[in-house]
Write an enzyme that holds these catalytic residues in place. Structure first.
Site, short mmCIF file in Angstrom:
data_model
loop_
_atom_site.label_atom_id
_atom_site.label_comp_id
_atom_site.label_asym_id
_atom_site.label_seq_id
_atom_site.Cartn_x
_atom_site.Cartn_y
_atom_site.Cartn_z
N ARG A 30 -2.24 -4.98 7.56
CA ARG A 30 -3.04 -6.16 7.23
C ARG A 30 -4.49 -5.73 6.96
O ARG A 30 -5.21 -5.35 7.88
CB ARG A 30 -3.00 -7.16 8.38
CG ARG A 30 -3.80 -8.42 8.09
CD ARG A 30 -3.72 -9.42 9.23
NE ARG A 30 -2.67 -10.40 9.05
CZ ARG A 30 -2.71 -11.42 8.19
NH1 ARG A 30 -3.75 -11.58 7.40
NH2 ARG A 30 -1.72 -12.26 8.10
N GLY A 31 -4.88 -5.83 5.72
CA GLY A 31 -6.18 -5.30 5.30
C GLY A 31 -7.34 -5.79 6.12
O GLY A 31 -8.24 -5.03 6.47
N THR A 47 0.87 -1.18 0.00
CA THR A 47 0.00 0.00 0.00
C THR A 47 0.90 1.22 0.00
O THR A 47 1.97 1.24 0.63
CB THR A 47 -0.87 0.06 1.27
OG1 THR A 47 -1.51 -1.18 1.47
CG2 THR A 47 -1.92 1.13 1.15
#
Lengths: 326, 320
Positions: free
Chosen positions: B238-239, B186
């Site tokens: 961590r999505g 990201t």
């Protein structure tokens, strides 16, 4: 306080001239769902199971906009989405772009429980569905004659619809209410404008859960994702409450509506009804939406700023109510 | 007050032993992208333009998990997602499942500005990209040898690996990856101008070896990305944890509903998230900047109009 509670909705934004027989049909479906939920809760089924059960029931019925009876994309197909959240540890699962899974909410649950992820969409979600062996149906199964007719009229009017028309436009925010001369079977088209379904439950252990499912907007662009599968927007549950929203998806997303109900309770100390009222009054800007919510204390609340919301609720102390209007 | 800007290239288990030849290009990239943002503000561009420009630059850089350099799905393909939000109006745009759009963040902006919707995914998003004439390339453009190797390793270890700055190990190398769950990935940028207008943008390739169709926190308003009239936030890590933690919205909600300062709100949210999962950058309408993380490190940089600039990777190591 305490005890279990359940609320269901079939969408916010209802044509004020909705014919009596359709109002009755809706109320009967909501009542049936409540009764199903009540039995489940009396048999001590956990909240997460109850919300899934009820939303499956709503998806299987063609009356509201989810599963069978879903609104159609601009291509005349169905693209469904759903999300589910389990309050105690905030586990969640969501799916979008579902075309042949009979019950998207159950697929969302499988994402939550059987995959390393929280959200799967389109062909990847469909592939997962096949692997999981969930019940499938041809895309046509979900398409109703009513909705085919509505899509046609929506295209003629060149607009995307829910309870009021939103002209497809360029750079302006699209939330103008437009008078509709368009009729189908003698009734204004918005009678047929479908919405989302949802269920929130707190069980007798004080565990909350929430589930939401939809076909989305009539005549939506293919690939359009709304608020229903977005955790924090259309669906949210934590140890304090469970929330499911419906209405103008874009407004619900911007307002992070479902999360805000919980955040107001958590950070501002509001009770459930106060939080629901605050969110409806202050977090929607010009958008129209509604929501249902339960708290871990066994309270139930709902609110909407649209014209009507199909909803119902029941609590362990025996109260039960189904309604459409204010 | 003047303008302020912060950007990140991902939070995760970035080992302090990261070799110089892997560290320097990333630091240089952070400085370069920061300069893009600084120049844009000095040319009086809006915060929305600034965050888009910076994230485009980060996407074009192969060292971060967005655009070129995106990690690969279990099928060896790229599926990129991005999100942009304007604080004052709360208009937003998001995209997922892109495989040929050169700059996902720019497509997200087009969704915001040219459609009645907020979020488009997969084939529909790709079709919209073609309609809009935005630059598209063959998807091989985004795939780097490093990421092919990472995917191979992840498959061999049979896990979904969020880390991507672990040095590429040869097959059979016995050096254990720190925890197998390390996260990186990201890119994002948040900006505020001298009038308190805020904007945020986030972009990613997602998780190494993710299931095809997996959507993370980045395109979910309130999870990986959020801006209102108080602050602008971009999260990384961590999505799945960021989604259930509604991280970006929570920073703003704590300020709004509990009256916390930007820094206190951001710290509270990061400290409340499971260790090793979450980092974020945020700016407030007052021009404050904060960049907390609960991972080993986070590639980050910030600058403000008074001339302050800083770049860092590990805690307490922000260097000017």
């Amino acid at each position: 306080m305490g005890g279990w509670a359940i609320a269901v909705h079939g969408g916010a934004g209802v044509d004020p001239n909705l014919p009596q027989d359709r109002q009755e049909e809706a109320k009967q479906l909501l009542t049936r769902c409540l009764n199903l939920g009540i039995s489940a809760l009396r048999s001590s089924l956990p909240a997460i199971d109850v919300v899934e059960l009820i939303v499956r029931e709503l998806e299987s019925d063609p009356l509201f906009n989810s599963g069978r009876g879903s609104a159609l994309t601009e291509n005349g197909t169905v693209e469904m989405e759903a999300s589910i959240m389990d309050g105690p540890d905030r586990r969640c699962g969501a799916v979008s772009g579902i075309t042949t899974v009979k019950n998207p909410i159950s697929l969302a649950r499988l994402v939550m429980e059987k995959s390393p992820h929280s959200y799967l969409a389109f062909s990847g979600a469909q592939e997962f569905a096949k692997q999981q062996g969930v019940e499938m149906a041809d895309n046509n199964y979900f398409i109703t004659e009513d909705n085919v007719g509505m899509l046609k009229l929506a295209k003629e009017a060149n607009s995307i619809m829910f309870d009021y028309r939103i002209p497809i436009c360029g750079s302006e925010p699209c939330s103008a209410v437009v008078e509709s001369p368009i009729q189908m079977n003698g009734l204004p088209i918005s009678v047929y404008a479908p919405e989302t379904v949802g269920c929130v439950v707190v069980d007798s252990q004080g565990r909350c859960a929430a589930a939401t499912s939809t076909g989305g907007l009539m005549n939506k662009m293919t690939g359009r994702i709304g608020d229903s599968p977005l955790i924090g927007a259309g669906t949210y549950a934590c140890d304090l409450c469970g929330v499911s929203c419906t209405g103008e998806g874009e407004a619900i997303i911007r307002g992070t509506l479902a999360r805000d109900v919980a955040a107001l309770m958590e950070y501002k100390g509001l009770n459930l009804q106060e939080a629901v009222d605050y969110v409806i009054k202050k977090r929607l800007d010009h958008g129209k939406a509604g929501l249902i919510a339960v708290s871990s204390n066994g309270e139930v609340a709902y609110g909407f700023n649209s014209v009507g919301m199909f909803r119902g609720f029941a609590t362990e102390d025996g109260s039960m109510e189904v309604g459409i209007w204010e | 007050m003047g303008w302020a800007i912060a950007l990140h290239g991902g939070a995760g288990d970035i080992p302090r032993s990261l070799p110089l030849e892997r560290r320097e290009p990333r630091e240089a990239a952070l400085r370069h992208c920061l300069q893009i943002g600084v120049d844009a503000f000095n040319s009086h561009r809006s915060p929305l333009d600034v965050v888009e420009l910076v994230v485009r630059e980060l996407e074009n850089n192969p060292h971060f998990n967005a655009g070129v350099g995106s990690v690969l799905t279990s099928n060896g393909t790229v599926e990129m997602e991005a999100c942009i939000m304007d604080g004052i109006t709360k208009r937003c745009g998001a995209v997922s499942g892109l495989s040929t759009v050169k700059n996902a963040i720019s497509l997200a902006r087009l969704v915001m500005e040219k459609t009645p919707h907020i979020y488009l995914g997969f084939d529909g998003a790709e079709a919209f990209a073609r309609e809009q004439g935005i630059e598209t390339v063959d998807s091989s453009h985004f795939i780097t040898p490093e990421n092919i190797e990472r995917l191979k390793q992840a498959k061999e270890a049979n896990r979904v690996q969020i880390d991507y700055t672990q040095p590429i190990k040869k097959v059979g190398d016995k050096i254990p990856v720190p925890d197998g769950d390390s996260q990186i990935g990201t890119v994002g940028c948040v900006a505020v101008d001298g009038h308190g207008n805020l904007a945020t943008a986030t972009s990613t390739g997602g998780l190494v070896n993710k299931m095809v169709g997996r959507i993370g926190d980045t395109p979910i308003i309130g999870a990986g990305t959020y801006a209102n009239n108080l602050c602008a936030v971009s999260a990384t890590g961590r999505g799945e944890a960021i989604i259930r933690g509604t991280v970006a919205r929570d920073v703003a909600a704590l300020m709004e509903y509990k009256g916390l300062s930007l820094n206190d709100a951001a710290t509270y949210v990061v400290e409340g998230a499971p260790s090793g999962t979450t980092g974020l950058i945020a700016v407030s309408a007052k021009g404050e900047v904060t960049m907390p993380f609960n991972t080993t490190g986070m590639f980050r940089a910030c600058a403000s109009e008074d001339g302050y600039t800083a770049v860092g990777i590990w805690p307490g190591e922000l260097r000017e």
